[in-house]
Structure formats: C-alpha cells, structure tokens
Design a protein around this motif. Structure first.
Motif, short mmCIF file in Angstrom:
data_model
loop_
_atom_site.label_atom_id
_atom_site.label_comp_id
_atom_site.label_asym_id
_atom_site.label_seq_id
_atom_site.Cartn_x
_atom_site.Cartn_y
_atom_site.Cartn_z
N PRO A 41 68.06 65.08 13.67
CA PRO A 41 69.12 64.87 14.70
C PRO A 41 69.77 66.40 14.93
O PRO A 41 69.54 67.31 14.16
CB PRO A 41 70.09 64.28 13.59
CG PRO A 41 70.05 64.75 12.12
CD PRO A 41 68.27 64.91 12.07
N TRP A 42 70.13 66.34 16.12
CA TRP A 42 70.85 67.39 16.82
C TRP A 42 72.35 67.21 17.20
O TRP A 42 72.54 66.28 17.96
CB TRP A 42 70.15 67.73 18.21
CG TRP A 42 68.53 68.26 18.07
CD1 TRP A 42 67.38 67.73 18.01
CD2 TRP A 42 68.32 69.63 17.76
NE1 TRP A 42 66.44 68.35 17.94
CE2 TRP A 42 67.05 69.77 17.58
CE3 TRP A 42 69.02 70.91 17.67
CZ2 TRP A 42 66.15 70.96 17.45
CZ3 TRP A 42 68.39 71.94 17.41
CH2 TRP A 42 66.99 72.05 17.38
N PHE A 52 64.34 56.82 14.98
CA PHE A 52 64.35 58.22 15.03
C PHE A 52 63.55 58.89 14.05
O PHE A 52 63.59 58.74 12.96
CB PHE A 52 65.97 58.55 14.87
CG PHE A 52 66.97 58.06 15.86
CD1 PHE A 52 67.23 59.25 16.88
CD2 PHE A 52 67.26 56.80 16.07
CE1 PHE A 52 68.08 58.79 17.82
CE2 PHE A 52 67.91 56.52 17.18
CZ PHE A 52 68.50 57.52 18.02
N PHE A 53 62.27 59.71 14.43
CA PHE A 53 61.73 60.49 13.76
C PHE A 53 62.29 61.73 13.40
O PHE A 53 62.33 62.43 14.49
CB PHE A 53 60.53 60.49 14.16
CG PHE A 53 59.51 59.18 14.32
CD1 PHE A 53 58.99 58.65 13.06
CD2 PHE A 53 59.81 58.28 15.26
CE1 PHE A 53 58.20 57.50 13.01
CE2 PHE A 53 58.90 57.11 15.25
CZ PHE A 53 58.21 56.69 14.25
N GLU A 65 73.06 58.90 9.31
CA GLU A 65 73.69 57.81 8.72
C GLU A 65 74.36 57.05 9.64
O GLU A 65 74.13 55.73 9.51
CB GLU A 65 74.71 58.31 7.67
CG GLU A 65 74.02 59.08 6.44
CD GLU A 65 75.10 59.78 5.36
OE1 GLU A 65 76.25 59.92 5.93
OE2 GLU A 65 74.70 60.24 4.35
N ARG A 66 74.71 57.64 10.65
CA ARG A 66 75.33 56.66 11.91
C ARG A 66 74.09 55.91 12.44
O ARG A 66 74.39 54.71 12.63
CB ARG A 66 75.92 57.49 12.77
CG ARG A 66 76.47 56.85 14.28
CD ARG A 66 77.04 57.71 14.98
NE ARG A 66 77.42 57.30 16.16
CZ ARG A 66 77.68 57.77 17.43
NH1 ARG A 66 77.90 58.73 17.47
NH2 ARG A 66 77.74 56.94 18.85
N ALA A 67 73.18 56.69 12.83
CA ALA A 67 71.91 55.93 13.33
C ALA A 67 71.50 54.62 12.71
O ALA A 67 71.35 53.73 13.13
CB ALA A 67 71.03 56.96 13.65
N MET A 68 71.27 54.89 11.38
CA MET A 68 70.95 53.71 10.41
C MET A 68 72.07 52.62 10.43
O MET A 68 71.66 51.46 10.50
CB MET A 68 70.59 54.40 9.12
CG MET A 68 70.09 53.16 8.24
SD MET A 68 69.66 53.48 6.53
CE MET A 68 71.31 53.97 5.83
N SER A 69 73.26 53.08 10.31
CA SER A 69 74.37 52.05 10.25
C SER A 69 74.42 51.15 11.81
O SER A 69 74.70 50.17 11.32
CB SER A 69 75.68 52.66 10.00
OG SER A 69 76.01 53.33 11.14
N GLU A 70 73.77 51.83 12.60
CA GLU A 70 73.86 51.16 14.03
C GLU A 70 72.53 50.38 14.06
O GLU A 70 72.32 49.83 15.41
CB GLU A 70 74.14 51.90 15.13
CG GLU A 70 75.61 52.72 15.02
CD GLU A 70 75.84 53.65 16.16
OE1 GLU A 70 75.03 53.80 17.14
OE2 GLU A 70 76.94 53.92 16.06
N GLY A 71 71.71 50.29 13.35
CA GLY A 71 70.73 49.34 13.41
C GLY A 71 69.31 50.12 13.71
O GLY A 71 68.43 49.37 13.73
N GLY A 94 65.60 60.33 1.78
CA GLY A 94 66.11 59.50 0.76
C GLY A 94 66.44 57.77 1.23
O GLY A 94 65.52 57.36 1.85
N THR A 95 67.69 57.55 1.06
CA THR A 95 67.89 56.02 1.10
C THR A 95 68.10 55.82 2.78
O THR A 95 68.06 54.75 3.30
CB THR A 95 69.43 55.78 0.81
OG1 THR A 95 70.34 56.57 1.05
CG2 THR A 95 69.44 55.85 -0.65
N LEU A 96 67.70 56.81 3.70
CA LEU A 96 67.95 56.54 5.20
C LEU A 96 66.51 56.24 5.63
O LEU A 96 66.38 55.47 6.80
CB LEU A 96 68.09 58.27 5.78
CG LEU A 96 69.59 58.67 5.66
CD1 LEU A 96 69.57 60.15 6.21
CD2 LEU A 96 70.61 57.65 6.43
N ALA A 97 65.52 56.51 4.81
CA ALA A 97 64.23 56.08 5.17
C ALA A 97 63.90 54.57 5.38
O ALA A 97 64.41 53.89 4.42
CB ALA A 97 63.10 56.72 4.22
#
Length: 217
Positions: free
Chosen positions: A13-14, A34-35, A51-57, A92-95
């Motif tokens: 992320p940037w 997102f890679f 974390e935001r990206a993952m929370s948004e699906g 970690g848990t984001l994957a």
C-alpha cells in the motif's frame, strides 16, 4: 457468457494513493485484489490501509518482500525464501486463505519470474500463484495511455486479469473511471476471482502452465 474482468493492484500500500483507489472501488461497488509488498507493511499507517482494504471485501495477496530483482535470475535461489516467506509472515491475518502470490517482473510473463527453488517452495507451502493477461503499463510515461492497451486486451480475451498500480492510478483515477465505463458499455462483468489459466500453481498444485513463468517445467 459475457466477458469478464478482474481488477488487481500491485506494489502497495501507498499512503496518499491506496486511499483514492479504495474510495473509487467503493463508489463503483467493485471488489479487487491488492498484491502487497511485505516490507511496506512495516509502516503502521500503510498496514492500516491494508486492513481497510480487507475490511471492505478486497483480497490481499503477497507480492514479495522487497519487489527487488525477479526471482527467476541467478540470485533468486538465494532470496526466494525471504521474498516469499517473510512477506507472507508480514501479511499475517491480512493474507487471503488461498495464499495468493504474484511474482514481480516488469509486467512480462516469462521464466525470469521464478527460479525452480521458488516454484518448489510455493508448491510445498500451498500457495496459489496469480499471473495476469493484461499489464498495460500504467507506470510508463505518458501514463494515461495505458487505457487504450487495456481496452484492446479486454476486447481480445474472454477473461481479463488486469494489472494496475495504486501509486500510478491514483493521480489518474478519472482514466480508470473512463476505462470502467467503456468496459461496462462492452457488457463486461466485473468479477473478483481468477481464471484457471492465470493460476499456474493452485493450492500448491503445480500445473503445466508453470512453464510460462519458470524453468521448473
């Protein structure tokens, strides 16, 4: 069956860029993958974006630890465990549970992407390698010309997996909007998954397509 399009964003992320991409995707109700570069997640603010990206699906995949030289070169055999394994630890848990990994290599498919040792590591550890069908060069000046190439790829293939980059797309989000409008007008369906043809290794199973990205075959 309508044409399909999968949106993917690499190298983040940037800060100051990924937020813009996420806002666009939320507005359009598109889900992407997102890679991410593992070392970038050492910044707490960047990790918050992930974390935001993952929370948004959105799905999160591994795009190496440092985004250095491709792993198919001579040095790849000495670096693959760190570039893949340490990056996965940082995610970690984001994957995503399917353990998505995308090698880096300048947008071109070829045996420069992965050394045989990396292929073996990815297989033994149950990774799913995700390639692409369209890398139109949003990082290449003049940046806004990627849209024409992407539309040509979209017209050519039944299922397009598009590689874009948070950092370069954010300043030209209007171009992304026009591209998506054009895709919609063509009857293209936006999906989040990937065609089997773009998964040379899936859940640790090495497919014949691996010969396109490694000398392993």
């Amino acid at each position: 069956m309508p044409k399909r399009l999968t949106l993917t964003f690499d190298n983040g992320p940037w800060l100051g860029a990924t937020e813009t991409v996420l806002a666009f995707l939320a507005e359009r109700k598109f889900l992407a993958t997102f890679f991410m570069v593992g070392a970038r997640l050492d910044d707490p603010n960047a990790r918050a974006l992930a974390e935001r990206a993952m929370s948004e699906g959105h799905w999160i995949g591994n795009h190496t630890l440092t985004h250095g030289a491709p792993l198919g070169g001579e040095e790849g055999a000495s670096r693959f465990a760190d570039e893949i394994g340490l990056a996965q630890q940082k995610l970690g848990t984001l994957a995503h549970p399917r353990k998505f990994f995308r090698p880096n290599g300048g947008g071109a498919l070829g045996t420069h992407l992965l050394c045989p040792e990396a292929v073996e590591y990815l297989a033994q550890n149950g990774f799913t390698v995700v390639t692409w069908t369209s890398a139109p060069g949003d990082w290449q000046p003049p940046h806004r010309h990627w849209m024409e190439r992407a539309l040509a790829d979209l017209a050519r293939d039944d299922w397009t997996v598009l590689v874009l980059h948070d950092r370069f797309i954010a300043p030209q989000i209007d171009v992304l909007a026009r591209f998506c409008d054009e895709a919609r007008s063509m009857g293209v369906e936006f999906v989040q998954d990937f065609p089997k043809s773009c998964l040379p290794i899936e859940n640790g199973i090495v497919r014949e397509a691996t010969e396109k990205i490694s000398t392993f075959a």
